[in-house]
Write a protein that holds these residues in place. Structure first.
Motif, mmCIF file in Angstrom:
data_model
loop_
_atom_site.group_PDB
_atom_site.id
_atom_site.type_symbol
_atom_site.label_atom_id
_atom_site.label_comp_id
_atom_site.label_asym_id
_atom_site.label_seq_id
_atom_site.Cartn_x
_atom_site.Cartn_y
_atom_site.Cartn_z
ATOM 1 N N CYS A 42 -15.641 -96.760 96.175
ATOM 2 C CA CYS A 42 -16.408 -95.856 95.313
ATOM 3 C C CYS A 42 -16.444 -96.379 93.873
ATOM 4 O O CYS A 42 -17.490 -96.312 93.217
ATOM 5 C CB CYS A 42 -15.821 -94.446 95.356
ATOM 6 N N THR A 43 -15.331 -96.893 93.414
ATOM 7 C CA THR A 43 -15.291 -97.461 92.073
ATOM 8 C C THR A 43 -16.220 -98.676 91.987
ATOM 9 O O THR A 43 -17.008 -98.807 91.043
ATOM 10 C CB THR A 43 -13.850 -97.849 91.687
ATOM 11 N N THR A 44 -16.158 -99.551 92.995
ATOM 12 C CA THR A 44 -17.041 -100.716 93.024
ATOM 13 C C THR A 44 -18.499 -100.281 93.015
ATOM 14 O O THR A 44 -19.324 -100.846 92.280
ATOM 15 C CB THR A 44 -16.740 -101.572 94.267
ATOM 16 N N GLU A 45 -18.832 -99.264 93.820
ATOM 17 C CA GLU A 45 -20.218 -98.796 93.902
ATOM 18 C C GLU A 45 -20.701 -98.235 92.565
ATOM 19 O O GLU A 45 -21.780 -98.589 92.086
ATOM 20 C CB GLU A 45 -20.349 -97.733 94.986
ATOM 21 N N MET A 46 -19.928 -97.352 91.966
ATOM 22 C CA MET A 46 -20.366 -96.748 90.700
ATOM 23 C C MET A 46 -20.459 -97.807 89.602
ATOM 24 O O MET A 46 -21.366 -97.767 88.772
ATOM 25 C CB MET A 46 -19.439 -95.597 90.290
ATOM 26 N N CYS A 47 -19.554 -98.782 89.608
ATOM 27 C CA CYS A 47 -19.638 -99.869 88.625
ATOM 28 C C CYS A 47 -20.857 -100.756 88.887
ATOM 29 O O CYS A 47 -21.468 -101.265 87.937
ATOM 30 C CB CYS A 47 -18.350 -100.684 88.628
ATOM 31 N N ALA A 48 -21.255 -100.907 90.148
ATOM 32 C CA ALA A 48 -22.467 -101.680 90.460
ATOM 33 C C ALA A 48 -23.701 -100.951 89.923
ATOM 34 O O ALA A 48 -24.611 -101.582 89.368
ATOM 35 C CB ALA A 48 -22.585 -101.900 91.967
ATOM 36 N N PHE A 49 -23.736 -99.626 90.057
ATOM 37 C CA PHE A 49 -24.855 -98.879 89.467
ATOM 38 C C PHE A 49 -24.842 -99.023 87.947
ATOM 39 O O PHE A 49 -25.890 -99.166 87.324
ATOM 40 C CB PHE A 49 -24.823 -97.402 89.887
ATOM 41 N N GLN A 50 -23.652 -98.998 87.342
ATOM 42 C CA GLN A 50 -23.556 -99.190 85.895
ATOM 43 C C GLN A 50 -24.089 -100.565 85.500
ATOM 44 O O GLN A 50 -24.835 -100.692 84.529
ATOM 45 C CB GLN A 50 -22.105 -99.030 85.431
ATOM 46 N N ASP A 51 -23.726 -101.593 86.262
ATOM 47 C CA ASP A 51 -24.183 -102.953 85.960
ATOM 48 C C ASP A 51 -25.704 -103.080 86.035
ATOM 49 O O ASP A 51 -26.293 -103.934 85.372
ATOM 50 C CB ASP A 51 -23.545 -103.960 86.919
ATOM 51 N N LEU A 111 -37.212 -98.759 84.381
ATOM 52 C CA LEU A 111 -38.139 -98.085 85.286
ATOM 53 C C LEU A 111 -38.244 -96.591 84.974
ATOM 54 O O LEU A 111 -38.846 -95.836 85.736
ATOM 55 C CB LEU A 111 -37.687 -98.276 86.743
ATOM 56 N N ASP A 112 -37.650 -96.174 83.851
ATOM 57 C CA ASP A 112 -37.606 -94.763 83.450
ATOM 58 C C ASP A 112 -36.972 -93.885 84.523
ATOM 59 O O ASP A 112 -37.365 -92.731 84.722
ATOM 60 C CB ASP A 112 -39.004 -94.238 83.092
ATOM 61 N N ALA A 113 -36.003 -94.426 85.231
ATOM 62 C CA ALA A 113 -35.279 -93.689 86.260
ATOM 63 C C ALA A 113 -33.916 -93.264 85.719
ATOM 64 O O ALA A 113 -33.398 -93.851 84.764
ATOM 65 C CB ALA A 113 -35.099 -94.553 87.499
ATOM 66 N N THR A 114 -33.347 -92.260 86.348
ATOM 67 C CA THR A 114 -32.041 -91.750 85.949
ATOM 68 C C THR A 114 -31.109 -91.777 87.149
ATOM 69 O O THR A 114 -31.485 -91.351 88.245
ATOM 70 C CB THR A 114 -32.160 -90.305 85.423
ATOM 71 N N VAL A 115 -29.899 -92.280 86.940
ATOM 72 C CA VAL A 115 -28.896 -92.382 87.997
ATOM 73 C C VAL A 115 -27.837 -91.311 87.786
ATOM 74 O O VAL A 115 -27.377 -91.092 86.661
ATOM 75 C CB VAL A 115 -28.226 -93.775 87.981
ATOM 76 N N TYR A 116 -27.458 -90.667 88.890
ATOM 77 C CA TYR A 116 -26.334 -89.726 88.891
ATOM 78 C C TYR A 116 -25.465 -90.023 90.101
ATOM 79 O O TYR A 116 -25.972 -90.208 91.210
ATOM 80 C CB TYR A 116 -26.812 -88.272 88.992
ATOM 81 N N GLY A 117 -24.167 -90.073 89.891
ATOM 82 C CA GLY A 117 -23.229 -90.114 91.004
ATOM 83 C C GLY A 117 -22.911 -88.685 91.403
ATOM 84 O O GLY A 117 -22.960 -87.778 90.563
ATOM 85 N N VAL A 118 -22.564 -88.471 92.674
ATOM 86 C CA VAL A 118 -22.255 -87.134 93.185
ATOM 87 C C VAL A 118 -21.025 -87.217 94.076
ATOM 88 O O VAL A 118 -21.002 -88.018 95.018
ATOM 89 C CB VAL A 118 -23.418 -86.553 94.026
ATOM 90 N N SER A 119 -20.013 -86.397 93.783
ATOM 91 C CA SER A 119 -18.846 -86.330 94.673
ATOM 92 C C SER A 119 -18.208 -84.944 94.595
ATOM 93 O O SER A 119 -18.561 -84.137 93.738
ATOM 94 C CB SER A 119 -17.809 -87.399 94.324
ATOM 95 N N ARG A 120 -17.229 -84.703 95.469
ATOM 96 C CA ARG A 120 -16.520 -83.423 95.510
ATOM 97 C C ARG A 120 -15.447 -83.317 94.446
ATOM 98 O O ARG A 120 -14.817 -82.273 94.306
ATOM 99 C CB ARG A 120 -15.835 -83.234 96.877
ATOM 100 N N ASP A 121 -15.233 -84.372 93.699
ATOM 101 C CA ASP A 121 -14.205 -84.328 92.667
ATOM 102 C C ASP A 121 -14.555 -83.291 91.607
ATOM 103 O O ASP A 121 -15.723 -82.991 91.374
ATOM 104 C CB ASP A 121 -14.074 -85.705 92.002
ATOM 105 N N SER A 122 -13.544 -82.767 90.936
ATOM 106 C CA SER A 122 -13.783 -81.806 89.856
ATOM 107 C C SER A 122 -14.489 -82.514 88.696
ATOM 108 O O SER A 122 -14.379 -83.739 88.548
ATOM 109 C CB SER A 122 -12.463 -81.211 89.366
ATOM 110 N N PRO A 123 -15.199 -81.770 87.859
ATOM 111 C CA PRO A 123 -15.861 -82.415 86.720
ATOM 112 C C PRO A 123 -14.857 -83.064 85.761
ATOM 113 O O PRO A 123 -15.181 -84.061 85.114
ATOM 114 C CB PRO A 123 -16.642 -81.281 86.055
ATOM 115 N N PHE A 124 -13.652 -82.556 85.719
ATOM 116 C CA PHE A 124 -12.631 -83.116 84.824
ATOM 117 C C PHE A 124 -12.150 -84.468 85.356
ATOM 118 O O PHE A 124 -11.991 -85.428 84.604
ATOM 119 C CB PHE A 124 -11.478 -82.121 84.666
#
Length: 159
Positions: free
Chosen positions: A48-57, A65-78
């Protein structure tokens, strides 16, 4: 399961963006679409860390492309804010703490041998400005990352 051509289920959930704000998908379609929703099982895990960092890269390509990326998981917002900070993620992470999005998008999986239930399958949905899902990818194998080039191409097609 939500598929290409479906209307994306609307939702309101906490957004970890350094602060914690309320995020409703329908409120962001006009000015942020296409929107990439990248579901992942859990913050601070290796894939998951590798994936989110790949989206960041690749964030500048999505921005171009005027697109917006959001990650989604069950973790708390904190937890997600700490995950963002530790990995220098510049995009928001949506907390599906109550498992509503996982249910609505039908991407639930369990790690029964670990006693972990109801987390998100690794999956990516691209939603256009009309709220239509223009790309859907769902993996039954939590160790498999999405094809980032394919996601980027799908965003370009939706832009």
């Amino acid at each position: 399961m939500v598929e290409t051509g479906d209307t994306a289920p609307d939702f309101t959930a906490p957004l970890a963006n350094g602060d914690v704000d309320e995020f409703s998908l329908s409120d962001h379609l006009d000015d942020e679409a296409p929107i990439v929703l990248a579901f992942f099982p859990g913050a601070f895990t290796s894939v998951c860390t590798t994936e989110m960092c790949a989206f960041q890269d690749r964030l500048s390509s999505f921005d171009d492309l005027d697109a917006t990326v959001y990650g989604v998981s069950r973790d708390s917002p904190f937890t997600l804010n700490e995950f963002r900070a530790q990995n220098d993620l510049e995009f928001g992470l949506i907390s599906d703490y109550n498992k509503e999005l996982i249910d609505d998008y039908d991407v639930e999986m369990d790690f029964a041998d670990l006693g972990v239930y109801g987390v998100a399958k690794r999956s990516v949905f691209v939603v256009d400005g009309d709220g239509e899902v223009t790309y859907a990818w769902v993996s039954d194998d939590p160790g498999v990352e999405p094809d980032y080039d394919e996601v980027e191409a799908a965003v370009e097609d939706a832009a």
